[in-house]
Design a protein around this motif. Sequence first.
Motif, short mmCIF file in Angstrom:
data_model
loop_
_atom_site.label_atom_id
_atom_site.label_comp_id
_atom_site.label_asym_id
_atom_site.label_seq_id
_atom_site.Cartn_x
_atom_site.Cartn_y
_atom_site.Cartn_z
N GLU A 153 0.81 -1.22 0.00
CA GLU A 153 0.00 0.00 0.00
C GLU A 153 0.85 1.27 0.00
O GLU A 153 0.31 2.39 0.06
CB GLU A 153 -0.94 0.02 1.19
N ALA A 154 2.16 1.15 -0.08
CA ALA A 154 3.02 2.33 -0.10
C ALA A 154 2.75 3.16 -1.35
O ALA A 154 2.38 2.62 -2.40
CB ALA A 154 4.48 1.90 -0.08
N PRO A 155 2.95 4.48 -1.28
CA PRO A 155 2.71 5.32 -2.46
C PRO A 155 3.71 5.03 -3.57
O PRO A 155 4.85 4.60 -3.31
CB PRO A 155 2.89 6.74 -1.92
N PHE A 184 9.37 15.04 3.24
CA PHE A 184 9.12 13.70 2.71
C PHE A 184 7.90 13.66 1.79
O PHE A 184 7.31 12.61 1.59
CB PHE A 184 8.93 12.70 3.86
N GLY A 185 7.53 14.79 1.22
CA GLY A 185 6.35 14.83 0.36
C GLY A 185 6.47 13.98 -0.89
O GLY A 185 5.47 13.57 -1.47
N ALA A 186 7.71 13.71 -1.33
CA ALA A 186 7.91 12.90 -2.54
C ALA A 186 8.05 11.42 -2.22
O ALA A 186 8.29 10.62 -3.13
CB ALA A 186 9.15 13.38 -3.29
N LEU A 187 7.93 11.02 -0.97
CA LEU A 187 8.15 9.63 -0.54
C LEU A 187 7.43 8.64 -1.44
O LEU A 187 6.26 8.80 -1.76
CB LEU A 187 7.64 9.48 0.89
N PHE A 188 8.16 7.58 -1.85
CA PHE A 188 7.54 6.55 -2.69
C PHE A 188 8.29 5.23 -2.54
O PHE A 188 9.37 5.17 -1.93
CB PHE A 188 7.51 6.98 -4.16
N ALA A 189 7.72 4.19 -3.09
CA ALA A 189 8.36 2.88 -3.13
C ALA A 189 8.94 2.66 -4.51
O ALA A 189 8.24 2.81 -5.51
CB ALA A 189 7.34 1.78 -2.80
#
Length: 298
Positions: free
Chosen positions: A136-138, A212-217
Amino acid sequence: MTDAEIVITADLVRSLLREQHPDLAGEPVREVAGGWGNQMWRLGDELAVRMQRMDPTPELQFKERRWLPELAPRLPLPVPLPVRCGEPSERFPKHWTVMTWVHGEPLDHASISRGDHAAGALAGFLRALHEEAPAEAPTATDRGGHPKDCADGFETFLRAVVPDEVAPDVRVVWDEAVAAGAWEGPPVWVHGDLHPANVVVADGTLSGIVDFGALFAGDPAWDLAAAWLLLPPRTASRFFDLYERADDATIRRARGLAAMKSLFLMLMGQNGDRGLPGGKPHWGPVGRAALDRVLNGL
């Protein structure tokens, strides 16, 4: 009310706090320089208010609210933690978040003098962050792909800012990244936007990571580019030795992405020199110094 009509002031921040979090309204409020998508206001000594400004949606703030409390306990450097949520109102029709303040000076206004220590701190932070992300990570929309998927952006930046005498060398680094194999591991947590304005330093070394607005997997190479973007000359090799997990293809992708990000910093500096919205004049020298480190290899 349109975005152009929203003027964020200390009085507005205080009034929003009085309405929604009155126990915090008595703390001193002062603006923090920088920021574009979001505007930051210091709240007392230990907190900050992150106000949505140019970001078209609140999704970046929602992402930080959702995931930072889960990630922070395993990270060896301080990161901002959301402690209160601000909802849209008649006074301010956008979202805002009260977060912990990460002490230190942004690297684009400071410097690292303890290079080996900083290399170890960055390697330790990214080793801890780069764990397999849950389903479910972005996912990323405007970043996170293989360098070959970013060719248009690279070409735009190259034409805009690179002096003719170094353009061939920059292209060699980029071509090596494009030719490198893709990330074959599971998607890992990636900060996604590690550049000098999104890290803070104290006592000559890294002291925290912010925004951390750009945080992604995805592919960790997007963060490993920070070896050239953040660290002093001749410390990238030490960083990769301590990080331990990067194979040759990942290092080549990371170096190419570092070249592209350096060009972006240079372009933002050029825009600032021209007085364009969002431009940051002091990023030009920062970007050129990072590009020089990229061209010098590890």
